[in-house]
Design a protein around this motif. Sequence first.
Motif, mmCIF file in Angstrom:
data_model
loop_
_atom_site.group_PDB
_atom_site.id
_atom_site.type_symbol
_atom_site.label_atom_id
_atom_site.label_comp_id
_atom_site.label_asym_id
_atom_site.label_seq_id
_atom_site.Cartn_x
_atom_site.Cartn_y
_atom_site.Cartn_z
ATOM 1 N N GLU A 105 113.460 112.145 -24.045
ATOM 2 C CA GLU A 105 112.458 113.048 -23.475
ATOM 3 C C GLU A 105 112.332 114.310 -24.326
ATOM 4 O O GLU A 105 111.223 114.803 -24.580
ATOM 5 N N LEU A 106 113.481 114.835 -24.732
ATOM 6 C CA LEU A 106 113.468 116.042 -25.562
ATOM 7 C C LEU A 106 112.872 115.743 -26.932
ATOM 8 O O LEU A 106 112.063 116.524 -27.458
ATOM 9 N N ILE A 107 113.248 114.603 -27.501
ATOM 10 C CA ILE A 107 112.734 114.224 -28.822
ATOM 11 C C ILE A 107 111.219 114.042 -28.760
ATOM 12 O O ILE A 107 110.484 114.452 -29.678
ATOM 13 N N HIS A 108 110.736 113.414 -27.684
ATOM 14 C CA HIS A 108 109.288 113.208 -27.532
ATOM 15 C C HIS A 108 108.551 114.549 -27.453
ATOM 16 O O HIS A 108 107.495 114.736 -28.080
ATOM 17 N N ALA A 109 109.088 115.497 -26.691
ATOM 18 C CA ALA A 109 108.454 116.823 -26.565
ATOM 19 C C ALA A 109 108.399 117.533 -27.913
ATOM 20 O O ALA A 109 107.389 118.147 -28.273
ATOM 21 N N GLU A 162 117.162 114.427 -35.673
ATOM 22 C CA GLU A 162 115.774 114.016 -35.904
ATOM 23 C C GLU A 162 115.130 114.786 -37.060
ATOM 24 O O GLU A 162 113.939 114.616 -37.340
ATOM 25 N N GLY A 163 115.919 115.640 -37.718
ATOM 26 C CA GLY A 163 115.410 116.343 -38.890
ATOM 27 C C GLY A 163 114.853 117.727 -38.631
ATOM 28 O O GLY A 163 114.277 118.346 -39.540
ATOM 29 N N TYR A 164 115.021 118.262 -37.433
ATOM 30 C CA TYR A 164 114.503 119.597 -37.121
ATOM 31 C C TYR A 164 115.528 120.673 -37.478
ATOM 32 O O TYR A 164 116.730 120.476 -37.311
ATOM 33 N N ASP A 165 115.032 121.806 -37.954
ATOM 34 C CA ASP A 165 115.882 122.987 -38.129
ATOM 35 C C ASP A 165 115.974 123.707 -36.792
ATOM 36 O O ASP A 165 114.978 123.809 -36.054
ATOM 37 N N ILE A 166 117.156 124.214 -36.460
ATOM 38 C CA ILE A 166 117.387 124.822 -35.155
ATOM 39 C C ILE A 166 117.907 126.247 -35.325
ATOM 40 O O ILE A 166 118.764 126.507 -36.171
ATOM 41 N N THR A 167 117.404 127.145 -34.513
ATOM 42 C CA THR A 167 117.933 128.496 -34.380
ATOM 43 C C THR A 167 118.311 128.697 -32.914
ATOM 44 O O THR A 167 117.487 128.410 -32.024
ATOM 45 N N THR A 168 119.536 129.149 -32.654
ATOM 46 C CA THR A 168 119.984 129.322 -31.265
ATOM 47 C C THR A 168 120.301 130.777 -30.974
ATOM 48 O O THR A 168 120.803 131.507 -31.840
ATOM 49 N N ALA A 184 105.504 119.017 -33.128
ATOM 50 C CA ALA A 184 105.419 118.855 -34.576
ATOM 51 C C ALA A 184 104.040 118.338 -34.976
ATOM 52 O O ALA A 184 103.432 118.811 -35.949
ATOM 53 N N GLU A 185 103.536 117.358 -34.222
ATOM 54 C CA GLU A 185 102.208 116.817 -34.519
ATOM 55 C C GLU A 185 101.131 117.877 -34.298
ATOM 56 O O GLU A 185 100.183 117.987 -35.087
ATOM 57 N N ARG A 186 101.286 118.658 -33.261
ATOM 58 C CA ARG A 186 100.338 119.744 -33.000
ATOM 59 C C ARG A 186 100.339 120.751 -34.142
ATOM 60 O O ARG A 186 99.270 121.206 -34.595
ATOM 61 N N TYR A 187 101.530 121.102 -34.622
ATOM 62 C CA TYR A 187 101.641 122.057 -35.726
ATOM 63 C C TYR A 187 100.931 121.523 -36.971
ATOM 64 O O TYR A 187 100.187 122.252 -37.641
ATOM 65 N N LEU A 210 111.710 120.016 -18.113
ATOM 66 C CA LEU A 210 112.694 118.933 -18.056
ATOM 67 C C LEU A 210 113.817 119.304 -17.089
ATOM 68 O O LEU A 210 114.323 120.432 -17.110
ATOM 69 N N ALA A 211 114.204 118.340 -16.256
ATOM 70 C CA ALA A 211 115.289 118.554 -15.285
ATOM 71 C C ALA A 211 116.584 117.952 -15.816
ATOM 72 O O ALA A 211 116.596 116.845 -16.351
#
Length: 477
Positions: free
Chosen positions: A112-116, A28-34, A121-124, A104-105
């Motif tokens: 569901e994860l993408i929506h969250a 979805e275009g997000y950068d991830i740090t794990t 992102a919109e809040r930011y 999330l269960a």
Amino acid sequence: MTLALPPVLVVDDEKNMRSSLQTILADEGYDITTVESAEAALALLGREEFLMVITDARLGGMSGYDFLGKAHAQWPQLPTLMITAYATPKLAVQAIQAGAMNYLAKPFAPEELIHAAALCAERYRLLRENAGLRARATEGFRLEQIVGESPSMRALREQIRTFASTDARVLILGESGTGKELVAGALHALSRRAQANYVRINCAAIPETLLESELFGHEKGAFTGALRQKPGRVEDASEGTIFLDEIADMSRPLQAKLLRFLEDGSITRVGGAQELRVNVRLLAATNRDIVQAIAQDQFREDLFHRLNVVQLRLPPLRERGQDVLLLAEYFLRTFGVSMNKSTRGISEDARQKLQSHHWPGNVRELRNVIERALILESTAEVQPGSLPDFHLEGRLHKTAAPKAAVAGGSLDEIMDAFERELINSVLEHHHYNLTKVAEQFKISRHALRYRMQRLNISLGPEAEEYPALAAGKDKPA
């Protein structure tokens, strides 16, 4: 240009789950740090900015719930999402209480994860946009825009620097057009609350029946038309500054409610029963004689004392001497750029005309005069003909003259102000012909020039030598 988002932080001690979450969000275009542990996540949060945190409930070492509690305590605005295979209503409540924005269960749908993540992102983006709007809202309020080199203006700027860093309430007094709103904005812009909201309300511009709701908000059904709950402007200014202009025009019942707010920081919405506490710095201003308003029972004396922690008095333009020309040149540069005009100076005769005017409308009037002059002027310098004749304005200051006698100050200051106003009035009446003015006062031209010099009324050497110039006549050959 699209706003770049900070990365999402994923905290999970299972490699497969970290990989799965990374794949879903990266698509979805997000950068991830794990990271594998809560301890590592807390260390990262102290060094970097993240869009959101996704954590498992059960981690090796510190649990996800403890991690959420620590993260929320240190970074309360950071969105967090908890994922767990052991979903129960009790655990869901525990996660929300620990600071999770959602829960999330397992197994969950990727949507569901993408929506969250999309909500975060919109809040930011909204927060960044809001911060930009706040910065632009206060960028017009800079100390450098309080133009003037008279002793009173130098002292005013120093007072603003001193008081801006405190949370003290400030009462700003002065005639209409002297720049009270500019001073309030500068106090906020220089304060530690500068990054928070700056809310302005003109108490005279809002009907009395609506002002309480505008200030303190209302509950749904509080009155006809109250279809939903609405927070007030005081709540909007939380952690920031609220500026109440023309506060002396506020009704006495509302003054009592404002007094209560100033006493303990609590408010109650119209139609509500719950007390809310708000941390707000309050600035207030009025152009009325506040002592007279108290004497006439139009303003509460106890409210005055609550507001009057720090008092700033703005001098009228007519008492600021050469500041008239400094301000005129400032407005000339400002409007010259926006209008793309080649006019870059003010002629000597125009300067004399500007300095001899009484300025009942103060700096606001001068600003309008220079804007008008630039529209009309076609030469390299503003000429007297591009300035108004000040006939109506001259009549205004005749009605305002008695105010000088009740404005306070020593007897000498009151007499000087009265004499200055009187000489300016007669100068305008005789079109700045010094001979006629001296004849009316039954004194010599030399005595008149001496008084004008003492009172800082300057027409310039050319006008004194050729008094008919101001009436539009030619110099003698």
